[in-house]
Design an enzyme around this catalytic site. Structure first.
Site, PDB file in Angstrom:
ATOM      1  N   CYS A 119      44.897 -15.988  23.309  1.00 37.00           N
ATOM      2  CA  CYS A 119      45.129 -15.850  24.674  1.00 37.00           C
ATOM      3  C   CYS A 119      44.103 -16.549  25.335  1.00 37.00           C
ATOM      4  CB  CYS A 119      44.804 -14.164  24.860  1.00 37.00           C
ATOM      5  SG  CYS A 119      46.097 -13.232  24.174  1.00 37.00           S
ATOM      6  N   HIS A 264      43.873 -13.731  32.429  1.00 38.95           N
ATOM      7  CA  HIS A 264      45.014 -13.859  31.286  1.00 38.95           C
ATOM      8  C   HIS A 264      45.742 -12.603  31.528  1.00 38.95           C
ATOM      9  CE1 HIS A 264      47.217 -13.522  28.018  1.00 38.95           C
ATOM     10  NE2 HIS A 264      46.516 -12.511  27.302  1.00 38.95           N
ATOM     11  N   ASN A 294      53.263 -11.082  28.402  1.00 43.57           N
ATOM     12  CA  ASN A 294      51.952 -11.995  28.112  1.00 43.57           C
ATOM     13  C   ASN A 294      52.443 -13.230  27.154  1.00 43.57           C
ATOM     14  OD1 ASN A 294      49.862 -12.641  26.648  1.00 43.57           O
ATOM     15  ND2 ASN A 294      49.303 -10.544  26.059  1.00 43.57           N
TER      16      ASN A 294
HETATM   17  O1  UT7 Z   1      46.751 -10.671  25.028  1.00 36.70           O
HETATM   18  C1  UT7 Z   1      45.888 -10.197  24.188  1.00 36.70           C
HETATM   19  C2  UT7 Z   1      45.343  -9.068  24.381  1.00 36.70           C
HETATM   20  N1  UT7 Z   1      46.031  -7.786  24.220  1.00 36.70           N
HETATM   21  C3  UT7 Z   1      45.957  -7.008  25.023  1.00 36.70           C
HETATM   22  O2  UT7 Z   1      45.119  -6.707  25.657  1.00 36.70           O
HETATM   23  C4  UT7 Z   1      46.848  -5.615  24.653  1.00 36.70           C
HETATM   24  C5  UT7 Z   1      46.025  -4.423  24.665  1.00 36.70           C
HETATM   25  N2  UT7 Z   1      46.683  -2.983  24.546  1.00 36.70           N
HETATM   26  C6  UT7 Z   1      47.636  -2.553  25.139  1.00 36.70           C
HETATM   27  O3  UT7 Z   1      48.018  -3.269  26.084  1.00 36.70           O
HETATM   28  C7  UT7 Z   1      48.321  -1.346  24.959  1.00 36.70           C
HETATM   29  O4  UT7 Z   1      47.417  -0.809  23.470  1.00 36.70           O
HETATM   30  C8  UT7 Z   1      49.698  -1.336  24.420  1.00 36.70           C
HETATM   31  C9  UT7 Z   1      50.509  -1.535  25.585  1.00 36.70           C
HETATM   32  C10 UT7 Z   1      49.980  -2.466  23.367  1.00 36.70           C
HETATM   33  C11 UT7 Z   1      50.026  -0.044  23.849  1.00 36.70           C
HETATM   34  O5  UT7 Z   1      49.957   1.079  24.802  1.00 36.70           O
HETATM   35  P1  UT7 Z   1      48.991   2.257  24.106  1.00 36.70           P
HETATM   36  O6  UT7 Z   1      49.014   3.224  25.215  1.00 36.70           O
HETATM   37  O7  UT7 Z   1      47.787   1.818  23.389  1.00 36.70           O
HETATM   38  O8  UT7 Z   1      50.233   2.889  22.993  1.00 36.70           O
HETATM   39  P2  UT7 Z   1      49.982   3.119  21.400  1.00 36.70           P
HETATM   40  O9  UT7 Z   1      50.062   1.949  20.629  1.00 36.70           O
HETATM   41  O10 UT7 Z   1      48.978   4.479  21.143  1.00 36.70           O
HETATM   42  O11 UT7 Z   1      51.128   4.287  21.314  1.00 36.70           O
HETATM   43  C12 UT7 Z   1      51.510   5.158  21.692  1.00 36.70           C
HETATM   44  C13 UT7 Z   1      52.737   5.630  21.446  1.00 36.70           C
HETATM   45  C14 UT7 Z   1      53.048   5.978  19.879  1.00 36.70           C
HETATM   46  O12 UT7 Z   1      54.002   6.858  19.606  1.00 36.70           O
HETATM   47  P3  UT7 Z   1      53.102   8.502  18.915  1.00 36.70           P
HETATM   48  O13 UT7 Z   1      52.642   7.957  17.733  1.00 36.70           O
HETATM   49  O14 UT7 Z   1      52.241   8.834  20.258  1.00 36.70           O
HETATM   50  O15 UT7 Z   1      54.206   9.221  18.783  1.00 36.70           O
HETATM   51  C15 UT7 Z   1      53.918   4.542  19.715  1.00 36.70           C
HETATM   52  O16 UT7 Z   1      54.879   4.669  18.423  1.00 36.70           O
HETATM   53  O17 UT7 Z   1      53.934   5.187  22.098  1.00 36.70           O
HETATM   54  C16 UT7 Z   1      54.623   4.504  20.935  1.00 36.70           C
HETATM   55  N3  UT7 Z   1      55.358   3.107  21.328  1.00 36.70           N
HETATM   56  C17 UT7 Z   1      56.403   3.029  22.160  1.00 36.70           C
HETATM   57  N4  UT7 Z   1      57.275   3.785  22.721  1.00 36.70           N
HETATM   58  C18 UT7 Z   1      58.225   3.282  23.338  1.00 36.70           C
HETATM   59  C19 UT7 Z   1      54.848   1.849  21.007  1.00 36.70           C
HETATM   60  N5  UT7 Z   1      55.466   1.169  21.602  1.00 36.70           N
HETATM   61  C20 UT7 Z   1      56.406   1.582  22.166  1.00 36.70           C
HETATM   62  C21 UT7 Z   1      57.695   1.090  23.036  1.00 36.70           C
HETATM   63  N6  UT7 Z   1      58.382   2.107  23.447  1.00 36.70           N
HETATM   64  N7  UT7 Z   1      57.712  -0.081  23.054  1.00 36.70           N
END
Ligand code: UT7
Length: 337
Positions: A119, A264, A294
């Site tokens: 990135c 970014h 992204n």
């Molecule tokens: O470009 C390089 C830098 N990258 C970044 O800066 C990304 C940084 N991170 C993020 O943007 C966020 O962490 C994400 C958008 C990737 C994820 O969001 P989050 O709030 O951290 O979600 P999580 O991974 O903690 O997941 C929460 C819940 C989980 O379910 P449970 O375990 O709470 O039941 C996941 O299984 O959301 C679930 N989940 C989804 N649900 C529906 C994960 N992905 C999805 C999805 N659709 N696509």
């Protein structure tokens, strides 16, 4: 920074994205996800996916580069060096820089190389190009970021935490020596912290095991990106403001002096946090993640190109580019446009 050296400036910008639009609703037919989840957590509404046989990492870069060269009033034959940022090169080797040279029909044996900083790749590449122009070694350097993510994602419920985020596209700039006193790239700032290398990673095909081809065939899951999203998020919201402040401090500016911040496009929530932390109004920060997702190394030059196209950056504006991502790596560039 050595102020006796000349400055480089961005003489042209351009971008290219594949035609195929993939909406959040399209993704719900491939995995267990919802438009609400994706928009609420990331701000993304749709992204572009490449078309096999038409788009390649190198030819998307060439499309963006032609536009940047045209804006600069130059042709591919004027290019003296190519710096290509990508984490999704056409081949394992050689890098995509030489393929871009070929795509553009550049016959001179100019240097072309790839930068692998995910990135932050474009800002790193810009910084490298800037050094060559500042010292007078080259006058015209093409800097591109181009990515095809869609062919390497786990497009199933198993991979939904990562695969809904990434998109394909390319952006390019042309660097030239600035003829205007005090204008151009004022400084660049590069950082990395390898202790977090495995927090956002595509592990295979790695070179450090015997029979890596056999290993990969038996462990194909390791070829998909892995991200510890919450930890990446935590670091991103610290590093973005830090590296932007570093750029401002070095040049005697404050955040109120920024005319346009091009971060970014990692996640709209991260961008909004950075905006609030830096005290910037909506007109001073650019977001297009809603439409492209992204695109890692391509995201900053695509956003910069759109901001210029939309007339949101004017001559004399103070423009800041900033990025954070896998490695961890982070970087900024401060530009007097
Ligand atoms: O470009 C390089 C830098 N990258 C970044 O800066 C990304 C940084 N991170 C993020 O943007 C966020 O962490 C994400 C958008 C990737 C994820 O969001 P989050 O709030 O951290 O979600 P999580 O991974 O903690 O997941 C929460 C819940 C989980 O379910 P449970 O375990 O709470 O039941 C996941 O299984 O959301 C679930 N989940 C989804 N649900 C529906 C994960 N992905 C999805 C999805 N659709 N696509």
């Amino acid at each position: 920074m050595n102020n006796t050296l000349r400055h480089s400036e961005i003489a042209g910008v351009g971008h290219y994205v594949p035609e195929r639009v993939v909406t959040n609703a399209d993704l719900t037919t491939l995995m267990d996800t919802t438009d609400e989840w994706i928009q609420e957590r990331t701000g993304i509404r749709e992204r572009r996916w490449f078309e096999e046989g038409k788009d390649t990492t190198a030819n998307m870069a060439a499309n963006a580069a032609r536009k940047a060269l045209e804006m600069a009033g130059l042709t591919p034959d004027d290019v003296q060096m190519i710096v290509f940022a990508t984490l999704s090169p056409d081949y394992f080797f050689p890098g995509s820089g030489v393929l871009l040279q070929r795509e553009l029909g550049i016959k001179d044996p100019i240097p072309a190389f790839d930068v692998r900083n995910q990135c932050s790749g474009f800002v790193y590449a810009l910084s490298m190009a800037d050094q060559f122009v500042k010292t007078g070694m080259y006058d015209t350097v093409l800097v591109v970021g181009s990515e095809i993510h869609s062919s390497g994602l786990d497009i199933s419920t198993r991979g939904r935490g990562v695969s809904v985020i990434f998109g394909d596209g390319a952006g390019a700039v042309v660097l030239r020596p600035s003829t205007r006193e005090g204008h151009g790239i004022l400084s660049t700032h590069l950082h990395s912290q390898g202790e977090h290398a495995e927090e956002l990673i595509v592990k295979e095909p790695g070179s450090n095991r015997n029979n890596r081809v056999e290993y990969v065939m038996a462990n194909e899951l390791d070829m998909y990106p892995y991200m510890n999203g919450q930890n990446v998020f935590k670091h991103a919201v610290v590093r973005f403001p830090q590296v932007i402040r570093e750029a401002l401090d070095q040049n005697g500016y404050e955040s109120k002096d920024i005319d346009m911040l091009i971060p970014h496009q990692a996640n709209l929530r991260i961008t909004q946090y950075v905006q609030q932390k830096m005290g910037l109004t909506d007109d001073k920060i650019f977001s297009n993640i809603q439409r492209y997702g992204n695109t890692t190394a391509a995201s900053v030059p695509i956003a910069l190109s759109e901001a210029v196209q939309e007339g949101r950056i004017k001559r004399g504006d103070l423009v800041c580019l900033a990025a954070f991502g896998s490695g961890f790596t982070w970087a900024s560039a401060l530009i007097k446009w």
